[in-house]
Design a protein around this motif. Structure first.
Motif, PDB file in Angstrom:
ATOM      1  N   GLY A  68       2.444   3.260  -5.099  1.00 40.09           N
ATOM      2  CA  GLY A  68       2.806   3.803  -6.396  1.00 40.09           C
ATOM      3  C   GLY A  68       1.850   3.350  -7.487  1.00 40.09           C
ATOM      4  N   LYS A  69       1.345   2.123  -7.368  1.00 41.62           N
ATOM      5  CA  LYS A  69       0.393   1.615  -8.365  1.00 41.62           C
ATOM      6  C   LYS A  69      -0.886   2.442  -8.366  1.00 41.62           C
ATOM      7  CE  LYS A  69       1.964  -3.094  -7.771  1.00 41.62           C
ATOM      8  NZ  LYS A  69       1.616  -4.407  -7.234  1.00 41.62           N
ATOM      9  N   PHE A  71      -1.206   5.497  -7.381  1.00 40.31           N
ATOM     10  CA  PHE A  71      -0.866   6.819  -7.908  1.00 40.31           C
ATOM     11  C   PHE A  71      -0.861   6.814  -9.426  1.00 40.31           C
ATOM     12  CE2 PHE A  71       2.691   9.422  -9.524  1.00 40.31           C
ATOM     13  CZ  PHE A  71       2.215  10.685  -9.220  1.00 40.31           C
ATOM     14  N   VAL A  72      -0.193   5.826 -10.020  1.00 39.44           N
ATOM     15  CA  VAL A  72      -0.070   5.762 -11.480  1.00 39.44           C
ATOM     16  C   VAL A  72      -1.425   5.510 -12.128  1.00 39.44           C
ATOM     17  CG1 VAL A  72       0.927   4.440 -13.373  1.00 39.44           C
ATOM     18  CG2 VAL A  72       2.357   5.112 -11.452  1.00 39.44           C
ATOM     19  N   LEU A  73      -2.180   4.546 -11.622  1.00 37.56           N
ATOM     20  CA  LEU A  73      -3.473   4.221 -12.232  1.00 37.56           C
ATOM     21  C   LEU A  73      -4.488   5.344 -12.082  1.00 37.56           C
ATOM     22  CD1 LEU A  73      -3.826   0.451 -11.346  1.00 37.56           C
ATOM     23  CD2 LEU A  73      -3.260   1.468 -13.533  1.00 37.56           C
ATOM     24  N   LEU A  74      -4.525   5.968 -10.931  1.00 41.46           N
ATOM     25  CA  LEU A  74      -5.474   7.061 -10.728  1.00 41.46           C
ATOM     26  C   LEU A  74      -5.130   8.259 -11.612  1.00 41.46           C
ATOM     27  CD1 LEU A  74      -7.957   7.748  -9.067  1.00 41.46           C
ATOM     28  CD2 LEU A  74      -6.458   8.774  -7.388  1.00 41.46           C
ATOM     29  N   ASN A  75      -3.856   8.566 -11.736  1.00 41.21           N
ATOM     30  CA  ASN A  75      -3.453   9.672 -12.600  1.00 41.21           C
ATOM     31  C   ASN A  75      -3.686   9.343 -14.073  1.00 41.21           C
ATOM     32  OD1 ASN A  75      -2.782  11.220 -10.434  1.00 41.21           O
ATOM     33  ND2 ASN A  75      -0.611  10.768 -10.535  1.00 41.21           N
ATOM     34  N   PHE A  76      -3.522   8.078 -14.460  1.00 41.33           N
ATOM     35  CA  PHE A  76      -3.836   7.663 -15.821  1.00 41.33           C
ATOM     36  C   PHE A  76      -5.315   7.922 -16.121  1.00 41.33           C
ATOM     37  CE2 PHE A  76      -5.466   4.320 -18.659  1.00 41.33           C
ATOM     38  CZ  PHE A  76      -4.762   4.641 -19.805  1.00 41.33           C
ATOM     39  N   VAL A 118      -1.140   7.459 -21.909  1.00 37.03           N
ATOM     40  CA  VAL A 118      -0.109   6.412 -21.801  1.00 37.03           C
ATOM     41  C   VAL A 118       1.275   7.047 -21.716  1.00 37.03           C
ATOM     42  CG1 VAL A 118       0.999   4.516 -23.052  1.00 37.03           C
ATOM     43  CG2 VAL A 118      -1.490   4.612 -22.895  1.00 37.03           C
ATOM     44  N   LEU A 119       1.516   8.092 -22.506  1.00 35.09           N
ATOM     45  CA  LEU A 119       2.811   8.779 -22.449  1.00 35.09           C
ATOM     46  C   LEU A 119       3.072   9.353 -21.063  1.00 35.09           C
ATOM     47  CD1 LEU A 119       5.308   9.998 -24.002  1.00 35.09           C
ATOM     48  CD2 LEU A 119       3.888  12.029 -24.265  1.00 35.09           C
ATOM     49  N   PHE A 120       2.070  10.017 -20.495  1.00 35.34           N
ATOM     50  CA  PHE A 120       2.262  10.598 -19.168  1.00 35.34           C
ATOM     51  C   PHE A 120       2.276   9.520 -18.092  1.00 35.34           C
ATOM     52  CE2 PHE A 120       0.168  14.409 -21.268  1.00 35.34           C
ATOM     53  CZ  PHE A 120       1.382  14.945 -21.625  1.00 35.34           C
ATOM     54  N   MET A 121       1.642   8.380 -18.354  1.00 34.52           N
ATOM     55  CA  MET A 121       1.716   7.270 -17.412  1.00 34.52           C
ATOM     56  C   MET A 121       3.153   6.745 -17.338  1.00 34.52           C
ATOM     57  SD  MET A 121      -0.394   3.684 -17.248  1.00 34.52           S
ATOM     58  CE  MET A 121       0.426   2.938 -18.630  1.00 34.52           C
TER      59      MET A 121
END
Length: 136
Positions: A68-69, A71-76, A118-121
């Motif tokens: 999950g980390k 996923f979140v960082l790459l999408n950010f 940041v909002l979408f993160m």
């Protein structure tokens, strides 16, 4: 609820938010005077609406990421850099043109991209927590 339904639910939620932002940006820029800088509403609403649709579509790629980390960082990073690129292309090449370039517009473009990234993160973190709690 299955993981697939959750992915489509978050995709639909973020895409609906994106369509709402795009509509608000187009309607607001049509009512702006020349003194109010109508391109500012595109910078603040329309382009982040496009990013919101992209963030929703990125929720469908959770299955291919190991953690999950990641996923979140790459999408950010995708949203931050993609938003900055879209805003710079719009303002430097489409709105002002190459003859009247505005390099100082890159600073607010990066700031707005960072705020929406940041909002979408935060949305992606919520999605990842719920996704990981669901059973396979």
């Amino acid at each position: 609820m299955s993981k697939r339904i959750l992915s489509f639910l978050f995709c639909g939620l973020l895409s609906a938010l994106g369509v709402l932002l795009i509509l608000l940006g187009i309607l607001d820029s049509g009512q702006a005077n020349a003194e109010e800088m109508p391109y500012a509403t595109h910078m603040l609403l329309t382009i982040p609406g496009i990013l919101s649709i992209g963030a929703g579509l990125l929720c469908l790629t959770r299955k291919i990421h190991r953690s999950g980390k990641g996923f979140v960082l790459l999408n950010f990073l995708y949203i931050l850099l993609g938003g900055f690129l879209i805003e710079c292309i719009y303002f430097q090449f489409i709105h002002f043109g190459t003859a009247n370039a505005q390099p100082r517009m890159a600073i607010p473009a990066f700031g707005i991209s960072a705020v929406f990234a940041v909002l979408f993160m935060i949305f992606h973190i919520i999605f990842t927590v719920v996704y990981d709690k669901l059973k396979k």
